[in-house]
Design a protein around this motif. Sequence first.
Motif, PDB file in Angstrom:
ATOM      1  N   ASP A 103      -2.385   0.021  -6.733  1.00  0.00           N
ATOM      2  CA  ASP A 103      -3.351  -0.466  -6.639  1.00  0.00           C
ATOM      3  C   ASP A 103      -4.575  -1.783  -6.499  1.00  0.00           C
ATOM      4  O   ASP A 103      -5.457  -1.700  -5.522  1.00  0.00           O
ATOM      5  N   ILE A 104      -3.361  -2.687  -6.696  1.00  0.00           N
ATOM      6  CA  ILE A 104      -4.411  -4.354  -6.985  1.00  0.00           C
ATOM      7  C   ILE A 104      -3.150  -5.139  -6.369  1.00  0.00           C
ATOM      8  O   ILE A 104      -2.165  -5.510  -7.014  1.00  0.00           O
TER       9      ILE A 104
ATOM     10  N   HIS B  57     -10.067  -2.095 -10.098  1.00  0.00           N
ATOM     11  CA  HIS B  57      -8.759  -2.093  -8.341  1.00  0.00           C
ATOM     12  C   HIS B  57      -9.528  -2.428  -7.386  1.00  0.00           C
ATOM     13  O   HIS B  57      -9.629  -1.483  -6.524  1.00  0.00           O
TER      14      HIS B  57
ATOM     15  N   GLN C  52       1.001  -1.294  -0.257  1.00  0.00           N
ATOM     16  CA  GLN C  52       0.133   0.396  -0.011  1.00  0.00           C
ATOM     17  C   GLN C  52       1.163   1.579  -0.028  1.00  0.00           C
ATOM     18  O   GLN C  52       1.001   1.996  -0.782  1.00  0.00           O
TER      19      GLN C  52
ATOM     20  N   ARG D  33      -7.563  -2.542  -2.019  1.00  0.00           N
ATOM     21  CA  ARG D  33      -6.296  -2.872  -3.067  1.00  0.00           C
ATOM     22  C   ARG D  33      -6.009  -4.469  -3.218  1.00  0.00           C
ATOM     23  O   ARG D  33      -4.652  -4.583  -3.281  1.00  0.00           O
TER      24      ARG D  33
END
Length: 349
Positions: free
Chosen positions: A92-93, A304, A87, A124
């Motif tokens: 984003d993912i 996402h 993070q 996320r």
Amino acid sequence: MFGLIGHSTSFEEARAKARSLGYDEYADGDLDMWCAAPPQLVEKVQVTSRTGKTIQGAYIDSVFVPEMLRRFKTAKRKVLKAMELAQRSGIDITALGGFTSIIFEDMNLLREERVSAVQLDWQRFTTGNTHTAWVVCQQVEENAPKLGIDLAQARVAVVGASGDIGSAVCRWMQRRGVGELLLVARRPQPLVDLQTSLGEGRILDLDEALREADVVVWVASLPQSLQIDTASLRKPCLMIDGGYPKNLDSKAAADGVHVLKGGIVEFWQDIGWQMMEVAEMAKPQRQMFACFAEAMILDFEDIHTNFSWGRNNITLALMDQIGEASRRHGFQALGLEPATSQAHAMAVA
């Protein structure tokens, strides 16, 4: 940007990987030092879809090894710190791979909303289980006929049937119209609940299911002590090793028994990365775990969000969606080697 959180398959393998990457202090450290070590963003990569779209990604090693599983606080901390790093890195993912997703679910890490000064954004992250379940089902559908197994008549055993991936596989196989579902898991009540929701399926213990099954889908980890009486298995028998680690081939080696590493996909072109070199992939520049591929697919699709999350939330509609996207972007489920199906065809002839 997509992220992948993974780990080594053993402490010794982790130390060897650390030395190859230039982390000599890790390579020389003992297990206690590794337990205290923070996660590392070890590689960045660029990936291009068959559609032409290019995305950026990163691989984070959680610095977790299976030898830490009994150290519950350590295992929990490893996963949460790796998520925090993802993070903070602006990813984003991110897909949770290997034991990290198992630890996340089994230890209910959703209760841990904050790590250090970071408020974790669950949107996320994804376990990748939806894509894994879809890939396993494709492996059954595409490879069973190559062995002369008619799925419309076949008995398909799902070991770990009441789990997240296992229950999704059962629902898919039911829609596919297999001859009979054999349900196997450690805990009886979730199996009864699954059987009720399906409206079919026979609950058996493992030995009984193995004797009856034409296809066995393993989506549970195999105990090291497990012994399989290969003489009692049906021939031919297709076994999909969808658990982690993938060690079924060493326990079920026999003529007429065909073991396929489950939940693995091959990309349409080489990827310039090193992360799969240590994952025992036959083609490490193209092959990867389906859970990792889910993060890539979601980034290609600009989705996402936590596409796969929690237990028993996988739907057939979501499997269809991720499957269509998987094919579109150039992923293919790993299949039996051509020599295997050719040899079977010759034997039958």
